[in-house]
Every structure is written in C-alpha cells, then in structure tokens.
Design a protein around this motif. Structure first.
Motif, mmCIF file in Angstrom:
data_model
loop_
_atom_site.group_PDB
_atom_site.id
_atom_site.type_symbol
_atom_site.label_atom_id
_atom_site.label_comp_id
_atom_site.label_asym_id
_atom_site.label_seq_id
_atom_site.Cartn_x
_atom_site.Cartn_y
_atom_site.Cartn_z
ATOM 1 N N PHE A 85 0.834 -1.194 0.000
ATOM 2 C CA PHE A 85 0.000 0.000 0.000
ATOM 3 C C PHE A 85 0.874 1.251 0.000
ATOM 4 N N TYR A 110 11.222 10.242 0.242
ATOM 5 C CA TYR A 110 9.910 10.550 -0.328
ATOM 6 C C TYR A 110 9.666 12.048 -0.472
ATOM 7 N N GLN A 129 -4.652 6.026 5.686
ATOM 8 C CA GLN A 129 -4.986 6.696 4.448
ATOM 9 C C GLN A 129 -4.211 7.988 4.321
ATOM 10 N N SER A 130 -4.344 8.592 3.199
ATOM 11 C CA SER A 130 -3.785 9.907 2.906
ATOM 12 C C SER A 130 -2.314 9.996 3.257
ATOM 13 N N ALA A 131 -1.554 9.036 2.746
ATOM 14 C CA ALA A 131 -0.123 9.073 3.008
ATOM 15 C C ALA A 131 0.521 10.277 2.355
ATOM 16 N N ALA A 132 -0.044 10.698 1.246
ATOM 17 C CA ALA A 132 0.651 11.704 0.447
ATOM 18 C C ALA A 132 0.589 13.094 1.061
ATOM 19 N N VAL A 137 2.854 14.914 4.692
ATOM 20 C CA VAL A 137 4.288 14.787 4.786
ATOM 21 C C VAL A 137 5.005 15.984 5.353
ATOM 22 N N HIS A 138 4.548 17.172 5.088
ATOM 23 C CA HIS A 138 5.426 18.308 5.346
ATOM 24 C C HIS A 138 5.265 18.947 6.710
ATOM 25 N N GLY A 169 0.996 8.377 7.623
ATOM 26 C CA GLY A 169 1.509 8.534 6.268
ATOM 27 C C GLY A 169 2.889 7.922 6.206
ATOM 28 N N GLU A 170 3.874 8.757 5.933
ATOM 29 C CA GLU A 170 5.244 8.247 5.866
ATOM 30 C C GLU A 170 6.032 8.611 7.118
#
Lengths: 335, 423
Positions: A153, A306, B13-16, B19-20, B63-64
C-alpha cells in the motif's frame, strides 16, 4: 475506441495486414531486447561492483533471463488471503499492457519500400505516450492496493504521488522539442532533426526528461515505490510467479520506452550514418545506450527520500521545465 | 472495502498529504498524536531487509512519518551468558566471541582481559601488540560491514560490494594468523594462541594501502554526494546530554561531539603508547556518524602501522603454567608440563573468588565484561554490557517524527548487531 483517433490526419497509413505484421515484428523484437537488457543490467552491475554477474546458465550467462522466466512461469499462482480477488490478478496485466501499447509509436525508421518502420504514426504522438504511461501507473496502484499488505500500500501511494509530480515535468520538458519541430508526431519530430539533434538546443529539456524518466520508471535514485530497504519490495511485495514477472518485465519495457522516446525526441531517432536499412539498428543502439545510463546511475547513486523526491519534482524540475518552454517559445517566435 | 481485510485494525490513508508538517519538531519531543485512525501500524521485521538481523520494530506511521516505535528484541537469544556458567574459564572464549559476531576479537579481549585482571596475570608486550593489531583490524572489518550495509540501506548499492571486497582482505589476515576468518578464538587468557606467521607483517602493510585506497573510493562516492547529504544531514539528531542519559557510547556519542573513547580513557593494553586521535562530530546527525566512523578507520590504520613498526620480540603468551598451556614440544619431554597440560585441559584453571568489570572500546561503543568467580574452575556469572543493546534505546529518540526512510537510515547508523543485543 480506435475510430475516435484521428488516423486520417497521419502522414502515412499502411494496409491493415501490414499493420498486423508490423505489430508482431515490434512485439517480437522488443520482447527479445528486454531479456538482453535484463542480462546486460545484471552483467554490468556485476562489473560495476567488482563481481562477475550471472555466468552459469549458458555461455557468458546468456541464458540467465530465460532461466529466470522459466522459474517464474513454473511458480504457483498464489494469492494472499488479504488480497482483493480480480484486481490483484488484473493489475500486473494492466501494467504490461500499457507498456506494450506504448511501443506502437516508437519510430524505428521512415517509410521504406512502402512500409513505415513504426507501429503507427499518430498525430497526437507524444500525448499517446503520456496517456499509456499514466495507465501503467494504474497497474502499480491497483496492485499495491489490492495486495492487502501495508508495504504494498505504501509503495502504491508513493508511486501515485511520484506519477503526478513527474508526469508534469516530463510533459513540459518535451514541449520545447514539440515547439521546435512544430509537430506532435514522433516521425515528424525525427525528421525535423535533420540539421541538428534536439539534444543540442534542448539540452535542458533532455536532462529534465531523463530525470523525470528515471522517476517514471521507478529506477534508482527514484526507486521509492519499491525501496527494498524500507518497503521490502513496495507494490510487488505480495506478488510471485509470472505476475511478479509481468511487473518486472514491464519495468524494463518502460526503460526501453523512455530510452526510445529520449532518442526520438533528442538524439535524432533513427538517423545515423550508413544506408537506410541501418536506421532501425541506429534507433536500437541509441535506446540501448540510454539504457546503459539507467544501469550506470543505478549502480552509483543512493536513493532519495519521499519528501525530497516531491520537492525536487515540484520545486526544481517543474519550474525549470516551464522556463525552458518559455525560452524556447520566445526563441522559436523570434527566429 | 477496507485496506487490509485480514489485518489487525486501523487502515492508513492519505499518506501523500501529511508529509510536510513535522519538519520543525525536534527528535525526542513527544509528538501530539492525531486521532488514532490516522496511524498505520507496520511491523518491520523480524524478517525485513533493512533490520540487520532479526530485530522487530513496531512502527506507527502517520503517512510516511514515524509517530511511535517499539524495538522488540530477543529473536536470536541463545542464552550464551548462561551457557558460560557451565564452562571452564578457558572454554568460555569461543562462546563469547559469537555474541557480537562482527567484533569477535573485542568480545574475547573483554572476556580474557577480565579474567586476567581477576587472576592478576601479566600479558607479555608482544601479545598486547598482537591483540591491538587484531582488534584494530577487526574494527576496520566491522566498520566496513557497517558502511556497506548502511550504504545499501540508503540505496547506494555498489558501496556494499566494494566494502565487502576490502573486508574480505581483512579476514584473510585473520585466517593467516588464527586459521579462521571469523570467530577465531585467537586471544587466550595470558596472551594469544599463536605467534603471527612469517609474511603476515608484509601482508598487513599491503592491506593498509588497500584499505586506504578503498576509503578514498567510498569517500568519493558518498562524501559530497548530494543525495547522500540530503539523506543524512540533520537526520536523527540527538544531543550529547540525551545520549549520555541513555548510556550511548561509541561512534554515536563521538558524532555528537563527546570525545569519549575508552582506548584513551581507560588506556588498556598498549593504547596509551600509541599515537592516534579521537574523531568527533559536531551535530550528531547521520552524516557525522558516517564521517566519524570513516575517520576512525583511518585512525585504526595509523594504529596498525605503529603496531607493525613497534612490534616487540618476545613471548606471545604469559609463562605461567598455572593458567597457560605449556608449549606442545615440552609435552613429550617434561612430566610436569604434561601434568599441567592435563589439568588445564580437563578441569581448567581455578580463579580465586572475586568479581571484575573490564570495559573496552568496541566498534560500537563500550563493551564491558563482568565476571564473577567463586574459586572454582568455572565462572559463576559472565555478563556482557553490549553496546548495540544500549545504543538501540536511542533509536526512538532519533527516529520519532522522521520519515520511514530516515528510520531505516538511522537504524543503520546505529550499527546494531542482533547477536550482541540478544546474546
């Protein structure tokens, strides 16, 4: 779907039986080039890294890709319990389908003996490439999501974000070439490079295209969707057998396609010294030369993170590509 | 449709998009958690390509971004310390070598040194030099493996192979002097098992050049590599005070600017006679850790050179028949030697009651051995303070609030050896 394409606008249309024959030839040629690239990558990486690379199967390890495919084919078609049925199986097929379809527009030569040495000369040319490039990412995204694994995922999310960021830079980087050639058709673009290859006036565009190409193909240093240290194998973690093989094959086909587009747009496509029957060979040679750069970079560079990938795409590549387009546009108008 | 029908709970969800937002938060600061459904729990390990052994990390990701982290150890626990209690003192040596499998000379030096301290046995100078030689070679070997695996974890694949190429040259030296490439059991209570063979010295000098060449190669690949800098600069910073609170030692502490090195501080063996520097960092980030270790390798080369130059002649093992095996040649001529040999091999030597702690500087930090004797021929307790285990505590401080990729990089920079952590 086909009638919707404005085929009537193309410069040259072949008879249907020739089209079918051509598609078979392209398919066979590329499908036999991919294993060569696979082998070349492993051999070259070996040499870069002070080792031999595969040298057990066949002379000089030449049959290694065949052995790999044989192994993958004989694997059990396994589906994890958490995976989404249907989508899990379709995803790799989608990826490889998109890759194969893109091959159709790569020109390996001009019209010779009544046959154009390309699959089809579509007037939307380069847009076709972007359309199917984007489709390929559905394969990764669906595969990662349908695997039902967290690593997959995360890998899929990364590839989606990467696609959006780098597709734009890539499109903009080619726009300069399109402006100079005055056509979207790849054949016309190659013909426009009769005097000078576009890599000279469009060096910025070429560099941006290559960087974005690395990101598009998920290759080092942008191999985040399958970053082995973090995500095991990213979107393909849960795949085995020939389904994994499809992803793997598609990745190398994408490399060839990016190399092909790069040689078409910037390196004069099929042009080269020698008689005209050498044209397809020149094209292939240029493609393989660029593929070599892919392998070289992989052996040398560490991987981006990333967020760094994102900010590099948005803050560096896209403004640079836009500037390139603007400057080119002004120069084209002035001259 | 949920993300993971068979999984244990929260979908991510909403990994993108997340991030910041954490860029300002310093490591070690407790981060305010968003509502729980935002977190994705990932098990990294025990089978994971980046955990350098069977370490398991329970990571909570937003997320990440790493929000919480629990290292879970014990997957290669083999009960070495307990097993040592049923062995004669001299039979313990091969056991302890297998704890931290990349620094076996250090393990055996920590143990042998502790026993020697307990019985008050003087080690001949040649043996001390040989021990220092082998330990510094071992430091090179350990750091080379560290560099290779770390580079692999940040994606620089080739460095891994270059490092292993050079590391094998180091192992060749061990093979030549001790007969084994790893877990050599070369150090004995009282000295070393055997003198170095002829030609060893010349080969060692050759090796110094090879490693020097290698080091400049790695430096040219990584030192100013823009991507490597982006990946390591200001990542995983923990300040010196916090590291000291956690008991972190070794290159990690030195990278944070504390020149604490037991080779200087404790001055065991002949280290106080040798001229070498302690490289320190300034920021304590991943890059400093990398630079400190590379500089340490150059210092090790310096030490090796000095040891080769100043290697004294003489016996390589103490001449005390109560603790040290008599030379093989005497067994057929001297009755006393035969008896000593028999006693040492069957029962082992007895050690007067007492306890001792003997710390040395391993490639990962303070490696201490604690031995308790009760007058018998077997230790009552052998305990190792393994630096990997202690250093692993700081992973949480380093990695929380950073990205997953940085977690991997930070973990690699810790250089944990699971064999040493679990023992």
């Amino acid at each position: 779907m086909i009638p919707a394409l404005p085929i009537a606008d193309t410069n040259f249309v072949d008879a249907t039986w020739i089209l079918i024959l051509k598609s078979l030839v392209i398919f066979i040629v590329i499908l036999s080039v991919v294993p060569v690239v696979l082998l070349a990558e492993r051999k070259l990486l070996g040499r870069f890294q002070n080792r031999y690379g595969p040298n057990r199967v066949g002379p000089y390890g030449a049959l290694q890709p065949l052995a790999d495919v044989g192994k993958l084919l004989s694997k059990q078609g396994f589906r994890p319990t958490g995976a989404v049925p249907g989508l899990y199986e379709v995803a790799p097929a989608l990826t490889i389908l998109a890759a194969v379809l893109t091959l159709a527009i790569l020109p390996f030569g001009d019209v010779q003996g009544g046959v154009g040495l390309y699959g089809i000369d579509v007037p939307i040319g380069i847009l076709y490439f972007f359309a199917f490039g984007a489709l390929a990412f559905y394969g990764l995204l669906l595969g990662g999501w349908a695997s039902g694994s967290k690593y997959s995922f995360l890998g899929a999310m990364r590839s989606a974000a990467q696609l959006i960021s780098y597709e734009m830079a890539m499109g903009l980087s080619l726009l300069g070439v399109v402006l100079m050639a005055g056509s979207l058709s790849l054949v016309e673009i190659v013909k426009a490079q009769g005097e000078i290859w576009f890599i000279v006036p469009q060096i910025v565009g070429f560099l941006i295209f290559m960087v974005a190409g690395f990101a598009e193909t998920n290759r080092a240093p942008f191999d985040l969707p399958e970053a082995d240290a973090e995500l095991v194998a990213g979107y393909s973690t849960e795949y085995g057998g020939m389904r994994f093989g499809s992803y793997f094959f598609a990745e190398y086909m994408e490399i060839l396609i990016i190399s092909g587009i790069a040689s078409t747009m910037f390196l004069g496509g099929w042009m080269g010294p020698g008689p005209s029957w050498l044209d397809p060979i020149w094209m292939l040679a240029k493609m393989l030369a660029i593929t070599f750069i892919f392998i070289w970079i992989r052996a040398t560079l560490p991987r981006f993170r990333y967020d760094q990938l994102m900010s590099f795409g948005w803050k560096v590549l896209i403004p640079l590509a836009t500037l390139n387009v603007l400057v080119t546009a002004v120069l084209v108008v002035v001259w | 449709m949920t993300l993971e029908p068979g999984g244990n709970g929260r979908g991510g969800q909403s990994a993108a998009e997340i991030v910041h937002e954490i860029e300002g938060s310093a490591p070690g600061v407790t981060v305010e958690l968003e509502p729980e459904q935002e977190l994705l729990m990932v098990n990294m390990g025990p089978h994971h390509p980046a955990t350098h052994g069977v370490l398991r990390l329970e990571v909570e990701l937003e997320g990440e971004v790493v929000r919480d982290l629990r290292p879970i150890v014990g997957y290669v626990h083999t009960g070495i310390e307990k097993s040592c209690e049923s062995m004669a003192f001299w039979k313990v040596i091969p056991f302890v070598e297998r704890m931290d499998y990349l620094s076996y000379f250090f393990n055996s030096e920590a143990y042998c040194g502790a026993v020697e301290k307990l019985i008050g046995l003087e080690v001949p100078r040649r043996a001390q030099y040989l021990r220092v030689l082998h330990m510094e070679l071992n430091r090179l070997h350990s750091h080379l493996v560290w560099l290779g695996t770390t580079a692999l974890d940040v994606g620089a694949m080739s460095v891994y192979f270059y490092c292993f190429r050079d590391r094998d040259r180091v192992l060749d030296m061990f093979e030549m002097s001790a007969g084994q490439r790893m877990h050599t059991r070369y150090f004995q209570v009282g000295g070393v098992a055997e003198d170095i063979p002829e030609g060893w010295e010349a080969k060692a000098r050759e090796l110094i050049d090879v490693i020097k060449r290698g080091l400049s190669q790695y430096e040219s690949l990584l030192d100013r590599n823009e991507i490597f800098l982006m990946r390591t600069k200001n990542i995983g910073v923990v300040d010196r005070e916090r590291l000291l609170e956690l008991g972190v030692t070794g290159p990690l502490l030195r990278a944070a600017g504390d020149p604490w090195d037991l080779r200087k501080e404790a001055g065991y063996l002949v280290y106080d006679e040798l001229d070498f520097d302690i490289p320190v960092g300034t920021v304590g980030d991943g890059y400093d850790r990398y630079r400190v270790r590379l500089a340490e390798m150059r210092e090790s080369l310096k030490i090796i050179e000095q040891c080769l130059d100043g290697l004294p002649d003489g016996p390589w093992i103490a001449d005390d028949r109560k603790y040290v095996l008599p030379p093989r040649s005497e067994l057929s001529t001297s009755m006393e030697s035969l008896i000593h040999h028999f006693k040492l091999v069957t029962e082992g030597f007895r050690v007067d009651p007492g306890e001792v702690y003997y710390p040395i500087e391993s490639p990962r930090g303070e490696l201490g051995c604690f031995v308790v004797a009760d007058g018998s021929a077997k230790p009552v307790r052998v305990h190792f303070r393994d630096p990997s285990f202690v250093n692993l505590q700081s992973l949480r401080d380093m990695a929380i609030g950073e990205y997953v990729a940085d977690l991997i990089q930070t973990l690699a920079m810790l250089d944990p050896i699971l064999g040493g952590i679990d023992r």
